[in-house]
Design a protein around this motif. Structure first.
Motif, PDB file in Angstrom:
ATOM      1  N   GLU A  95       0.832  -1.190   0.000  1.00  0.00           N
ATOM      2  CA  GLU A  95       0.000   0.000   0.000  1.00  0.00           C
ATOM      3  C   GLU A  95       0.873   1.250   0.000  1.00  0.00           C
ATOM      4  OE1 GLU A  95      -2.535  -0.230   3.374  1.00  0.00           O
ATOM      5  OE2 GLU A  95      -3.585  -2.044   2.699  1.00  0.00           O
ATOM      6  N   ARG A  96       0.268   2.358  -0.404  1.00  0.00           N
ATOM      7  CA  ARG A  96       0.890   3.689  -0.308  1.00  0.00           C
ATOM      8  C   ARG A  96       2.198   3.810  -1.079  1.00  0.00           C
ATOM      9  NH1 ARG A  96      -0.123   2.118   4.716  1.00  0.00           N
ATOM     10  NH2 ARG A  96       2.090   2.187   5.287  1.00  0.00           N
TER      11      ARG A  96
ATOM     12  N   SER B  46      -0.107   2.663  -9.275  1.00  0.00           N
ATOM     13  CA  SER B  46       0.293   1.588  -8.386  1.00  0.00           C
ATOM     14  C   SER B  46      -0.190   0.239  -8.906  1.00  0.00           C
ATOM     15  CB  SER B  46      -0.247   1.841  -6.967  1.00  0.00           C
ATOM     16  OG  SER B  46       0.295   0.917  -6.061  1.00  0.00           O
TER      17      SER B  46
ATOM     18  N   GLU C 151       5.385  -4.467   6.286  1.00  0.00           N
ATOM     19  CA  GLU C 151       4.971  -3.591   5.187  1.00  0.00           C
ATOM     20  C   GLU C 151       6.132  -2.763   4.638  1.00  0.00           C
ATOM     21  OE1 GLU C 151       2.461  -1.590   2.447  1.00  0.00           O
ATOM     22  OE2 GLU C 151       2.212  -3.450   3.588  1.00  0.00           O
TER      23      GLU C 151
END
Length: 475
Positions: A84-85, A91, A362
């Motif tokens: 994520e992010r 993405s 992450e």
């Protein structure tokens, strides 16, 4: 005499031709093959390559022929989720066969006026202070101010230059083919699931029309690696690896690839440069090869155009090697690491289990994906703002998107203060006064490749930085 001869009509050479033509540079692309290959070697475009296409207004063409994929597992096939992010507006990975990428880039290069000549093999080179002479297999000669070798891992241009290509030879070989599969899809899926528990260099992916892209570990390393495997060899290795040859039939194309890692010692010798696989080879783990070549071309194109256009500051063309050589060296390192993690040896399997645990974090997962997708690259522009040297992601502006303003391949000053000026460089740099909630900086100066060359709000600082990348002011 033309401006630039590009040797090699693959994705790197075609991307370079497109970039040069944006600046009016006369380009001849020479490819020794009489027609584009129909063999699908690469299967996707990573985030930075997708951004590059968006920066030049080409992304919609590619999206029409590809599929967005948001899944992990790109680092050594560890199977983790997509992080994520990520610092990007894109993405995802774009699943698209290399044959389509080649065709779309060739179409664009043709639209821009590049002269693409197929069936033209370069067999000799010589250069002087004014240009480069290329000797072709048919005895003809062609002269240009510069020549760029984009002619693959066995590059003729690199060999003719005598540039060293140090590294490690192939230790592990893999067979690749396009063929029919004679078992039901559910049987194939079951076999793949079982084999890939330990052997990640095995798989079969549908290509359509009943054909599959099949990969399987080879028995060893062939003495003549340029010779394709026989179909019997392919079936034998399937039986060794999977216990069945899957009823494969009707082979369309067969090839082999290894895990050699090599890099050219120099990317420039006088008026001749190297890009793409001609400058570096590595295992295909992570799907980075085609992307690395596209990004080489994106870095080189505007610099070579500036040299030919007469406005390049001293050292600009040499910055191509200075910036891209470390990037490729890092890719060679991460592909070496991935190949170790794909080994079936007990020690390697233990390391793989440990790395798999780490990638559950992450931050680790994101770090590795940023390596694979090339959005973590930062060129060394010296000390300064955190954005300095990094590529700028696409930003939402008050009046549109940042990448919509970069299609012409020029420099760009994004000025949120409205107080700055690029007077004297207007022919090379666009001045855009606009604001973005996503940009925490008063103003940024972008090179034509989208990397941040300056951050600030002081006009005197800007005037000090502009000549470094865009030469002497005019008027």
């Amino acid at each position: 005499m033309t401006d630039v001869i590009v040797v090699g009509g693959g994705p790197t050479g075609l991307m370079l031709a497109c970039e040069l033509r944006l600046h009016g540079v006369r380009v001849v692309v020479l490819d020794k093959e009489p027609a584009p290959t129909g063999f699908v070697r690469a299967l996707g475009l990573h985030v930075r390559s997708i951004e590059v296409l968006d920066q030049r207004g080409l992304l919609d063409r590619f999206l029409a022929h590809g599929q967005k994929v948001v899944s992990g597992g790109f680092f050594a096939g560890l199977g983790k989720t997509w992080p994520e992010r990520l610092d990007t507006a894109h993405s995802y990975v774009l699943a698209i066969p290399q044959t389509t990428t080649d065709r779309l880039l060739a179409e664009r290069a043709g639209e821009l006026g590049a002269d693409i000549r197929r069936g033209c093999e370069v067999v000799g080179l010589s250069q002087d202070d004014q240009g480069v002479d290329a000797e072709l297999a048919d005895g003809s000669r062609l002269r240009a101010r510069y020549l760029v070798g984009c002619d693959g891992g066995r590059s003729t241009v690199r060999k003719l230059l005598g540039v060293g290509f140090p590294g490690e030879p192939t230790r592990v070989e893999t067979l690749l083919g396009e063929m029919g599969v004679g078992v039901p899809p559910e049987t194939l899926a079951a076999v793949m699931a079982e084999v890939r528990r330990t052997q990640k260099r095995f798989g079969a992916m549908p290509l359509g029309d009943g054909m599959y892209r099949v990969i399987v570990p080879a028995e060893g390393v062939a003495e003549d690696r340029s010779a394709p495997p026989t179909f019997e060899e392919f079936k034998r290795q399937l039986r060794v690896c999977a216990g069945t040859d899957l009823g494969v039939h009707s082979p369309r194309r067969l090839s082999r690839f290894g895990d050699a890692t090599r890099q050219a010692e120099r990317y420039r010798v006088g008026r001749v440069l190297l890009a793409g696989d001609a400058a570096h080879i590595h295992p295909p783990t992570g799907g980075q090869g085609l992307n690395l070549g596209l990004q080489d071309a994106f870095n080189l194109g505007w610099k070579l155009a500036a040299e030919i256009g007469g406005w390049a500051p001293q050292g600009l063309l040499d910055s191509y090697h200075a910036e891209r050589h470390p990037v490729a060296a890092a890719v060679l390192d991460n592909t070496r690491a991935q190949m170790e993690l794909l080994s079936t040896e007990p020690g390697a399997l233990a390391v793989r289990r440990l790395v798999s645990e780490l990638v559950d974090f992450e931050e680790v997962n994101r770090h590795l994906i940023e390596k694979i997708t090339a959005i973590g690259i930062r060129y060394d522009f010296g000390e300064g703002h955190a954005l300095l040297g990094r590529r700028m992601r696409d930003l939402t502006l008050k009046r549109g998107r940042l990448y919509e303003l970069t299609h012409a391949g020029r420099g760009l000053l994004l000025d949120q203060t409205g107080r700055l000026s690029v007077a004297g460089w207007e022919d090379r740099v666009d001045h855009v006064v606009d604001v973005s909630e996503e940009l925490d900086a008063p103003a940024v100066l972008l090179r034509p490749d989208g990397h941040v060359a300056w951050v600030g709000e002081d006009q005197r600082e800007l005037l000090d930085r502009l000549p470094r990348w865009f030469g002497t002011a005019t008027g």
